[in-house]
Write a protein that holds these residues in place. Structure first.
Motif, PDB file in Angstrom:
ATOM      1  N   LEU A  40       0.858  -1.190   0.000  1.00 22.97           N
ATOM      2  CA  LEU A  40       0.000   0.000   0.000  1.00 22.97           C
ATOM      3  C   LEU A  40       0.890   1.234   0.000  1.00 22.97           C
ATOM      4  O   LEU A  40       1.755   1.384   0.865  1.00 22.97           O
ATOM      5  N   LYS A  41       0.690   2.102  -0.992  1.00 20.01           N
ATOM      6  CA  LYS A  41       1.541   3.292  -1.091  1.00 20.01           C
ATOM      7  C   LYS A  41       0.695   4.548  -1.094  1.00 20.01           C
ATOM      8  O   LYS A  41      -0.184   4.700  -1.948  1.00 20.01           O
ATOM      9  N   TYR A  42       0.995   5.445  -0.178  1.00 21.20           N
ATOM     10  CA  TYR A  42       0.305   6.728  -0.145  1.00 21.20           C
ATOM     11  C   TYR A  42       0.783   7.571  -1.319  1.00 21.20           C
ATOM     12  O   TYR A  42       1.987   7.643  -1.594  1.00 21.20           O
ATOM     13  N   ILE A  54      -2.449   0.478  -4.566  1.00 22.85           N
ATOM     14  CA  ILE A  54      -2.320  -0.879  -4.016  1.00 22.85           C
ATOM     15  C   ILE A  54      -1.673  -1.738  -5.094  1.00 22.85           C
ATOM     16  O   ILE A  54      -2.190  -1.811  -6.219  1.00 22.85           O
ATOM     17  N   GLU A  55      -0.523  -2.342  -4.773  1.00 22.02           N
ATOM     18  CA  GLU A  55       0.165  -3.091  -5.827  1.00 22.02           C
ATOM     19  C   GLU A  55       0.671  -4.444  -5.367  1.00 22.02           C
ATOM     20  O   GLU A  55       0.721  -4.741  -4.173  1.00 22.02           O
ATOM     21  N   ASP A  56       1.041  -5.271  -6.350  1.00 15.39           N
ATOM     22  CA  ASP A  56       1.555  -6.611  -6.060  1.00 15.39           C
ATOM     23  C   ASP A  56       2.890  -6.534  -5.337  1.00 15.39           C
ATOM     24  O   ASP A  56       3.672  -5.621  -5.582  1.00 15.39           O
ATOM     25  N   PHE A  57       3.148  -7.512  -4.510  1.00  9.49           N
ATOM     26  CA  PHE A  57       4.412  -7.610  -3.780  1.00  9.49           C
ATOM     27  C   PHE A  57       5.427  -8.323  -4.675  1.00  9.49           C
ATOM     28  O   PHE A  57       5.182  -9.434  -5.148  1.00  9.49           O
ATOM     29  N   LEU A  58       6.553  -7.665  -4.924  1.00  6.98           N
ATOM     30  CA  LEU A  58       7.606  -8.250  -5.766  1.00  6.98           C
ATOM     31  C   LEU A  58       8.752  -8.722  -4.876  1.00  6.98           C
ATOM     32  O   LEU A  58       8.950  -8.202  -3.790  1.00  6.98           O
ATOM     33  N   GLN A  59       9.533  -9.678  -5.383  1.00  6.69           N
ATOM     34  CA  GLN A  59      10.660 -10.174  -4.599  1.00  6.69           C
ATOM     35  C   GLN A  59      11.935 -10.252  -5.421  1.00  6.69           C
ATOM     36  O   GLN A  59      11.895 -10.584  -6.603  1.00  6.69           O
ATOM     37  N   PRO A 118      16.524  -8.913  -5.234  1.00  2.00           N
ATOM     38  CA  PRO A 118      17.395  -7.842  -4.735  1.00  2.00           C
ATOM     39  C   PRO A 118      17.045  -6.488  -5.361  1.00  2.00           C
ATOM     40  O   PRO A 118      16.757  -6.409  -6.556  1.00  2.00           O
ATOM     41  N   GLU A 119      17.051  -5.451  -4.513  1.00  2.00           N
ATOM     42  CA  GLU A 119      16.784  -4.093  -4.994  1.00  2.00           C
ATOM     43  C   GLU A 119      18.106  -3.393  -5.284  1.00  2.00           C
ATOM     44  O   GLU A 119      19.096  -3.624  -4.593  1.00  2.00           O
ATOM     45  N   PHE A 120      18.099  -2.527  -6.276  1.00  2.00           N
ATOM     46  CA  PHE A 120      19.296  -1.733  -6.549  1.00  2.00           C
ATOM     47  C   PHE A 120      18.910  -0.389  -7.156  1.00  2.00           C
ATOM     48  O   PHE A 120      17.745  -0.182  -7.524  1.00  2.00           O
ATOM     49  N   ILE A 155      10.448  -0.385  -8.759  1.00  2.00           N
ATOM     50  CA  ILE A 155       9.769  -0.243  -7.473  1.00  2.00           C
ATOM     51  C   ILE A 155       9.325   1.215  -7.309  1.00  2.00           C
ATOM     52  O   ILE A 155       8.219   1.500  -6.883  1.00  2.00           O
ATOM     53  N   GLU A 156      10.202   2.135  -7.659  1.00  2.00           N
ATOM     54  CA  GLU A 156       9.868   3.560  -7.552  1.00  2.00           C
ATOM     55  C   GLU A 156      10.826   4.367  -8.399  1.00  2.00           C
ATOM     56  O   GLU A 156      11.902   3.887  -8.766  1.00  2.00           O
ATOM     57  N   PHE A 157      10.422   5.596  -8.703  1.00  2.00           N
ATOM     58  CA  PHE A 157      11.345   6.565  -9.296  1.00  2.00           C
ATOM     59  C   PHE A 157      11.553   7.701  -8.318  1.00  2.00           C
ATOM     60  O   PHE A 157      10.642   8.080  -7.595  1.00  2.00           O
TER      61      PHE A 157
HETATM   62  P1  AMP Z   1       9.141   3.046  -2.142  1.00  2.00           P
HETATM   63  O1  AMP Z   1       8.934   4.243  -1.276  1.00  2.00           O
HETATM   64  O2  AMP Z   1       8.177   2.911  -3.255  1.00  2.00           O
HETATM   65  O3  AMP Z   1      10.576   2.906  -2.561  1.00  2.00           O
HETATM   66  O4  AMP Z   1       8.990   1.794  -1.189  1.00  2.00           O
HETATM   67  C1  AMP Z   1       9.805   1.622  -0.043  1.00  2.00           C
HETATM   68  C2  AMP Z   1      10.268   0.187   0.041  1.00  2.00           C
HETATM   69  O5  AMP Z   1       9.158  -0.691   0.108  1.00  2.00           O
HETATM   70  C3  AMP Z   1      11.054  -0.249  -1.179  1.00  2.00           C
HETATM   71  O6  AMP Z   1      12.390   0.104  -1.114  1.00  2.00           O
HETATM   72  C4  AMP Z   1      10.843  -1.739  -1.149  1.00  2.00           C
HETATM   73  O7  AMP Z   1      11.745  -2.361  -0.274  1.00  2.00           O
HETATM   74  C5  AMP Z   1       9.450  -1.869  -0.602  1.00  2.00           C
HETATM   75  N1  AMP Z   1       8.511  -2.024  -1.713  1.00  2.00           N
HETATM   76  C6  AMP Z   1       7.870  -1.050  -2.385  1.00  2.00           C
HETATM   77  N2  AMP Z   1       7.078  -1.548  -3.358  1.00  2.00           N
HETATM   78  C7  AMP Z   1       7.222  -2.888  -3.307  1.00  2.00           C
HETATM   79  C8  AMP Z   1       6.663  -3.968  -4.065  1.00  2.00           C
HETATM   80  N3  AMP Z   1       5.788  -3.769  -5.047  1.00  2.00           N
HETATM   81  N4  AMP Z   1       7.050  -5.212  -3.735  1.00  2.00           N
HETATM   82  C9  AMP Z   1       7.920  -5.425  -2.714  1.00  2.00           C
HETATM   83  N5  AMP Z   1       8.467  -4.454  -1.975  1.00  2.00           N
HETATM   84  C10 AMP Z   1       8.133  -3.199  -2.255  1.00  2.00           C
END
Ligand code: AMP
Ligand code: GLY
Length: 428
Positions: free
Chosen positions: A144-146, A184-189, A191-193, A282-284
């Motif tokens: 869930l993202k505001y 509201i989005e799917d949970f991804l799995q 490594p993040e970079f 995941i985000e910009f």
């Molecule tokens: P964000 O502010 O969008 O970067 O989200 C903060 C953190 O939440 C990210 O660095 C991820 O670790 C986690 N996250 C955000 N979106 C997802 C997603 N769709 N699936 C899994 N983890 C997420």
């Protein structure tokens, strides 16, 4: 000879000021508001980073040749728009283009329209509708993202319906947030970079890949922070994957922003994840990442003024050159961070460090360096590979003394684990 104004006060801005002050074209760097470390290289001016009018008045008075905006809040306040209107070259996006970071829904819609790989999503303004969707979807974790600036508290990974309902209530009904929507989005799995690039309209100049360490404790435990360390390069992303992400993510978004009438003129930061189905967004962010910038920017070989000025004014660059070294940076944070902490504790030994020490939250009082924030200093070392840089940084960081600072002992562990794993694999 050129005069530059850098806006911001953290380690990221210290890294920017450090590179600009090394440019042979630059005679003076100013920083608003800056910090005690920046003050050793630049003249700090006491203006808030969102005080657009005061910043502009100062830039006119000093006949600034280039302004570089660090923080997203300054971009969202319209600093770049105002400087551009006044005819002062500015490195940083317009307020409208900054929505790629400040509005989750804007970013998600853009990605959907231009087929940029990201988690499937829906957005909601109404609590009941959002909750009904979560119930019907019935898949956890749910992300869930505001949709708005929420000071890093805008993302909740809900493990069940109760947690999701609570988070949705906070975001859509409570007073803690503004009047935004929720994505509201799917949970991804995976490594993040971080993949950052200098972007001027259609031109995309990639920076070396890096990785942040968001959790406060070793082994990636404890609450999230603004970042406890970073390093570059990343052994687990191949050159092909990097090229793919540049072409299919960063370039597509740069072109899309031009097509939508919001061209980028600064940094595009892709927070990416290497999932089993490929690299996804995941985000910009619309700015340099922090603390990634502190490990990436020291490797720039091109003249920093030339680069920032070209992006600000729309001149084409042949290329941006980077040294092929590894860097590891470790953050020293105040005890208690990211919770409550005290400020004003004396720090010694910084000048004994063989390497770069960038200031994130410091002040100088009676010629004594003091802590002045949650994240206080970042110690950065270079090596021929990540392992060497890691050994060096942990050797050097011990020279810094302060009764109220702590740091993680395992920054860059993902890189070391991944190198060790591929060695084992080869030996089999
Ligand atoms: P964000 O502010 O969008 O970067 O989200 C903060 C953190 O939440 C990210 O660095 C991820 O670790 C986690 N996250 C955000 N979106 C997802 C997603 N769709 N699936 C899994 N983890 C997420
Ligand atoms: N390191 C994450 C960010 O700058 O947002």
């Amino acid at each position: 000879m050129k005069k530059v104004l850098v806006i911001g006060s953290g380690g990221r801005e210290h890294a920017i000021v450090y590179q600009l002050s090394r440019s042979k074209q630059v005679v003076q760097v100013f920083c608003a508001p800056g910090n005690a470390g920046i003050a050793q290289l630049a003249r700090c001016v006491d203006i808030r980073d969102t005080d657009v009018e005061a910043l502009l008045a100062f830039a006119k008075e000093e006949a600034i040749d280039l302004c570089v905006v660090g923080p997203e809040a300054a971009l969202a306040a319209g600093v770049a728009d105002k400087f551009r209107e006044a005819g002062i070259p500015v490195f940083g996006h317009t307020k409208a283009a900054t929505r790629i970071e400040s509005s989750k829904e804007f970013a998600k819609e853009l990605m959907a329209k231009y087929h940029v790989p990201t988690a499937a999503y829906r957005s909601f303004a109404d609590y009941e509708e959002a909750l009904a969707y979560v119930r019907e979807r019935n898949t956890y974790p749910a992300v869930l993202k505001y949709d708005g600036l929420a000071a890093g508290k805008g993302v909740v990974i809900a493990q069940n319906e109760t947690e999701a309902a609570e988070a949705l209530r906070d975001m859509l009904v409570g007073e803690a947030f503004g009047k935004g929507k929720v994505v509201i989005e799917d949970f991804l799995q995976g490594p993040e970079f971080s993949f950052m690039a200098f972007v001027d309209h259609h031109r995309v100049y990639p920076m070396p890949l890096s990785q942040d360490h968001k959790r406060v404790l070793d082994g990636d435990k404890g609450p999230n922070t603004g970042g406890m360390g970073a390093y570059t390069p990343l052994p687990f992303i191949s050159a092909e994957e990097e090229k793919w992400a540049q072409e299919h993510i960063l370039q597509v978004v740069a072109d899309a922003m031009v097509a939508e009438g919001n061209p980028l003129t600064g940094v595009l930061y892709g927070g990416l994840m290497k999932t089993p189905d490929g690299i996804k967004v995941i985000e910009f962010n619309a700015r340099f990442g922090d603390p990634e910038t502190e490990v990436v920017l020291p490797l720039i070989e091109s003249d920093a003024y030339t680069v920032f000025h070209a992006i600000a004014t729309g001149e084409a660059l042949d290329t941006i050159a980077w040294r092929k070294q590894a860097t590891v940076g470790v953050v020293l944070a105040s005890c208690g961070y990211p919770g409550a902490y005290t400020k004003g504790v004396a720090i010694t030994g910084v000048e004994d460090v063989d390497g770069l020490v960038l200031h994130m939250g410091t002040k100088r009082q009676d010629n004594q360096l003091m802590t002045n924030g949650g994240r206080v200093l970042m110690c950065i070392a270079e090596g021929d590979d990540v392992k060497q840089a890691q050994q060096k940084v942990y050797h050097e960081i011990r020279k810094i003394h302060c009764a109220n600072l702590f740091y993680r002992k395992d920054i860059a562990h993902w890189a070391i684990d991944s190198i060790n794993m591929s060695k084992k694999h080869r030996q089999k």
